[in-house]
Write an enzyme that holds these catalytic residues in place. Structure first.
Site, PDB file in Angstrom:
ATOM      1  N   CYS A 137      -0.429  -0.033  16.022  1.00 44.59           N
ATOM      2  CA  CYS A 137      -0.223   0.064  14.575  1.00 44.59           C
ATOM      3  C   CYS A 137      -0.734  -1.168  13.846  1.00 44.59           C
ATOM      4  O   CYS A 137      -0.365  -2.294  14.173  1.00 44.59           O
ATOM      5  CB  CYS A 137       1.259   0.267  14.278  1.00 44.59           C
ATOM      6  SG  CYS A 137       1.604   0.489  12.529  1.00 44.59           S
ATOM      7  N   CYS A 161       5.237  -5.808   9.286  1.00 41.67           N
ATOM      8  CA  CYS A 161       6.266  -5.147  10.090  1.00 41.67           C
ATOM      9  C   CYS A 161       6.577  -6.025  11.294  1.00 41.67           C
ATOM     10  O   CYS A 161       5.686  -6.658  11.857  1.00 41.67           O
ATOM     11  CB  CYS A 161       5.767  -3.782  10.563  1.00 41.67           C
ATOM     12  SG  CYS A 161       7.006  -2.835  11.469  1.00 41.67           S
ATOM     13  N   CYS A 203       3.473   8.562   0.379  1.00 43.32           N
ATOM     14  CA  CYS A 203       3.885   7.772   1.536  1.00 43.32           C
ATOM     15  C   CYS A 203       4.095   6.341   1.053  1.00 43.32           C
ATOM     16  O   CYS A 203       3.157   5.699   0.589  1.00 43.32           O
ATOM     17  CB  CYS A 203       2.762   7.860   2.577  1.00 43.32           C
ATOM     18  SG  CYS A 203       2.997   6.809   4.010  1.00 43.32           S
ATOM     19  N   CYS A 233       4.448  -2.611  17.318  1.00 43.85           N
ATOM     20  CA  CYS A 233       3.828  -1.507  18.065  1.00 43.85           C
ATOM     21  C   CYS A 233       2.335  -1.815  18.235  1.00 43.85           C
ATOM     22  O   CYS A 233       1.648  -2.145  17.276  1.00 43.85           O
ATOM     23  CB  CYS A 233       4.024  -0.180  17.327  1.00 43.85           C
ATOM     24  SG  CYS A 233       5.756   0.274  17.131  1.00 43.85           S
ATOM     25  N   CYS A 292      -2.461   7.469   9.276  1.00 43.67           N
ATOM     26  CA  CYS A 292      -1.339   6.918  10.032  1.00 43.67           C
ATOM     27  C   CYS A 292      -1.711   5.627  10.744  1.00 43.67           C
ATOM     28  O   CYS A 292      -2.690   5.584  11.482  1.00 43.67           O
ATOM     29  CB  CYS A 292      -0.867   7.915  11.082  1.00 43.67           C
ATOM     30  SG  CYS A 292      -0.169   9.383  10.373  1.00 43.67           S
ATOM     31  N   SER A 332       9.306   8.127  15.751  1.00 45.50           N
ATOM     32  CA  SER A 332       8.003   7.839  16.346  1.00 45.50           C
ATOM     33  C   SER A 332       8.219   7.624  17.839  1.00 45.50           C
ATOM     34  O   SER A 332       8.688   6.572  18.257  1.00 45.50           O
ATOM     35  CB  SER A 332       7.403   6.591  15.696  1.00 45.50           C
ATOM     36  OG  SER A 332       7.218   6.832  14.327  1.00 45.50           O
ATOM     37  N   GLU A 391       0.822  -1.215   0.000  1.00 49.03           N
ATOM     38  CA  GLU A 391       0.000   0.000   0.000  1.00 49.03           C
ATOM     39  C   GLU A 391       0.858   1.267   0.000  1.00 49.03           C
ATOM     40  O   GLU A 391       1.862   1.337   0.698  1.00 49.03           O
ATOM     41  CB  GLU A 391      -0.904   0.006   1.234  1.00 49.03           C
ATOM     42  CG  GLU A 391      -1.989  -1.048   1.153  1.00 49.03           C
ATOM     43  CD  GLU A 391      -2.844  -1.072   2.410  1.00 49.03           C
ATOM     44  OE1 GLU A 391      -4.029  -0.768   2.309  1.00 49.03           O
ATOM     45  OE2 GLU A 391      -2.320  -1.386   3.492  1.00 49.03           O
TER      46      GLU A 391
HETATM   47  N1  SAH Z   1       8.054   2.030  11.337  1.00 48.52           N
HETATM   48  C1  SAH Z   1       8.237   3.435  11.077  1.00 48.52           C
HETATM   49  C2  SAH Z   1       7.452   3.874   9.891  1.00 48.52           C
HETATM   50  C3  SAH Z   1       5.964   3.810  10.073  1.00 48.52           C
HETATM   51  S1  SAH Z   1       5.381   5.400   9.881  1.00 48.52           S
HETATM   52  C4  SAH Z   1       7.937   4.229  12.334  1.00 48.52           C
HETATM   53  O1  SAH Z   1       7.616   3.614  13.337  1.00 48.52           O
HETATM   54  O2  SAH Z   1       8.096   5.434  12.334  1.00 48.52           O
HETATM   55  C5  SAH Z   1       3.825   5.335  10.482  1.00 48.52           C
HETATM   56  C6  SAH Z   1       3.619   6.355  11.566  1.00 48.52           C
HETATM   57  O3  SAH Z   1       2.279   6.205  12.055  1.00 48.52           O
HETATM   58  C7  SAH Z   1       4.523   6.119  12.754  1.00 48.52           C
HETATM   59  O4  SAH Z   1       4.843   7.336  13.350  1.00 48.52           O
HETATM   60  C8  SAH Z   1       3.629   5.319  13.665  1.00 48.52           C
HETATM   61  O5  SAH Z   1       4.063   5.323  14.981  1.00 48.52           O
HETATM   62  C9  SAH Z   1       2.328   6.021  13.450  1.00 48.52           C
HETATM   63  N2  SAH Z   1       1.158   5.245  13.833  1.00 48.52           N
HETATM   64  C10 SAH Z   1       1.008   3.911  13.868  1.00 48.52           C
HETATM   65  N3  SAH Z   1      -0.212   3.581  14.269  1.00 48.52           N
HETATM   66  C11 SAH Z   1      -0.858   4.744  14.487  1.00 48.52           C
HETATM   67  C12 SAH Z   1      -2.175   5.061  14.911  1.00 48.52           C
HETATM   68  N4  SAH Z   1      -3.057   4.107  15.185  1.00 48.52           N
HETATM   69  N5  SAH Z   1      -2.516   6.359  15.003  1.00 48.52           N
HETATM   70  C13 SAH Z   1      -1.624   7.335  14.719  1.00 48.52           C
HETATM   71  N6  SAH Z   1      -0.379   7.086  14.305  1.00 48.52           N
HETATM   72  C14 SAH Z   1       0.003   5.807  14.211  1.00 48.52           C
END
Ligand code: SAH
Length: 341
Positions: free
Chosen positions: A110, A103, A96, A107, A329, A210, A83
């Site tokens: 996520c 992954c 993006c 987290c 996100c 993040s 995606e």
């Molecule tokens: N793995 C990398 C790239 C992913 S970017 C990272 O962790 O930065 C995706 C972004 O969305 C990251 O900042 C992640 O923490 C954030 N994210 C993930 N789940 C989310 C959610 N439910 N609501 C808001 N942001 C979220």
């Protein structure tokens, strides 16, 4: 796959195969302009010889949000679906891209982590996302329709370091899309040694961390990577990255109702980044139903931003885009695409 190669490498390859010298450029242009092999005007014998290595450009699904954000589901050559999300701003169009299928970081908030890591994407497969979307927007290799790239899709880019950095070189190659690293952002959950490596290897993309918590204990509750590296180690790595590159660091901080959104959290956060040239993006968490996590209400999110600003920290509330198409996100997830496709 041919998208893994620069123009010069493809020209060499073409010569090795005994093609006339101009064919290399022709192959490269066809690929970078997103033409499938049958749409290219290469002669039949050449097509046959490069067919296996030629990428497959296929949009499985395209969803357009009310706010103009577009989510693409793209099929890779082995059938995996990836995606990418396109966001339009007044200053340009930001794509993006995903760096992995799934992954491994786990987290809790996520959706990309729900099924673990399926596999890394190759450099060419990350580039492929740029090629397809650029073409879909009517762009060409020398007339880009995309102005910015963020490595913020599925996957942890620094967990796929070799492919991601090769992608950066390819996409910034002046024979190719000729992006400037200034217009590329790499987002990471904080794999500390790789941040140092990125700086030492001479890259200068915008680095986004993040963070999502203000203490290691709290961070461990939602982000397993916090067991490996402390916030202090991350901040030190950011200072090093800034010193080497001069690039202002960004932080992502998703507000989770009742967990990290108090006044004290804002104060702690301000303390953590003190002295670092940085910008903090605040976003209320997009709810992840499977995990029962909820985002902070909007008024409280603005108050959090104001609190940070009053403490001298540059912070803004990030606009959430493409929520209605599950393109916001943390909403990208391989499994849904499979069902939808
Ligand atoms: N793995 C990398 C790239 C992913 S970017 C990272 O962790 O930065 C995706 C972004 O969305 C990251 O900042 C992640 O923490 C954030 N994210 C993930 N789940 C989310 C959610 N439910 N609501 C808001 N942001 C979220």
């Amino acid at each position: 796959m041919l998208l893994d190669f620069s123009l010069k490498e493809i020209q060499q390859l073409a010569l090795q195969k005994g093609f006339p010298s101009f064919r290399g450029k022709q192959i490269f242009d066809a690929i970078m302009n997103g033409k499938n092999i049958n749409q290219s005007n290469l002669p039949k014998d050449i097509k046959e010889q490069i067919q296996e290595e030629y990428p497959n450009f296929e949009i499985v699904k395209k969803l357009v949000s009310k706010d103009g954000t577009i989510k693409y589901a793209l099929r890779m050559k082995d059938g995996q679906v990836v995606e990418s999300v396109l966001m339009s701003h007044d200053y340009g169009k930001t794509l993006c891209v995903s760096s992995q299928v799934g992954c491994a970081m786990g987290c809790k908030f996520c959706a990309s982590s729900l099924n673990g890591l399926v596999r890394n994407l190759t450099a060419g497969e990350i580039l492929q996302q740029v090629v397809i979307v650029n073409k879909d927007l009517g762009g060409m290799i020398k007339k880009r329709a995309i102005t910015n790239i963020v490595l913020m899709g599925m996957g942890e880019p620094l967990d796929n370091y070799e492919n991601v950095t090769k992608f950066l070189k390819l996409v910034c190659d002046e024979d190719g899309f000729n992006f400037s690293e200034r217009n590329i952002t790499l987002s990471t959950c904080g794999i500390v040694p790789k941040i140092y490596q990125l700086a030492d290897d001479g890259f200068s993309v915008t680095l986004t961390i993040s963070l999502h918590a203000t203490s290691d204990d709290k961070r461990k509750q939602t982000m397993p990577i916090a067991n490996a590296y402390s916030i202090k180690q991350i901040i030190d790595a950011c200072k090093y990255y800034f010193k080497k590159t001069g690039r202002r660091i960004s932080f992502e901080y998703a507000l989770i109702a009742g967990q990290n959104d108090s006044n004290q959290d804002a104060e702690k956060l301000a303390g953590l980044v003190k002295g670092l040239n940085c910008h903090i993006n605040i976003i209320p968490l997009n709810d992840v139903k499977e995990r029962g996590l909820k985002g902070t209400e909007i008024r409280k999110a603005y108050a959090f931003v104001e609190k940070l600003n009053s403490l001298g920290v540059t912070a803004t509330k990030r606009r959430s885009m493409g929520e209605d198409i599950a393109g916001a996100c943390g909403q990208l997830r391989q499994s849904v695409i499979k069902e939808e496709a």
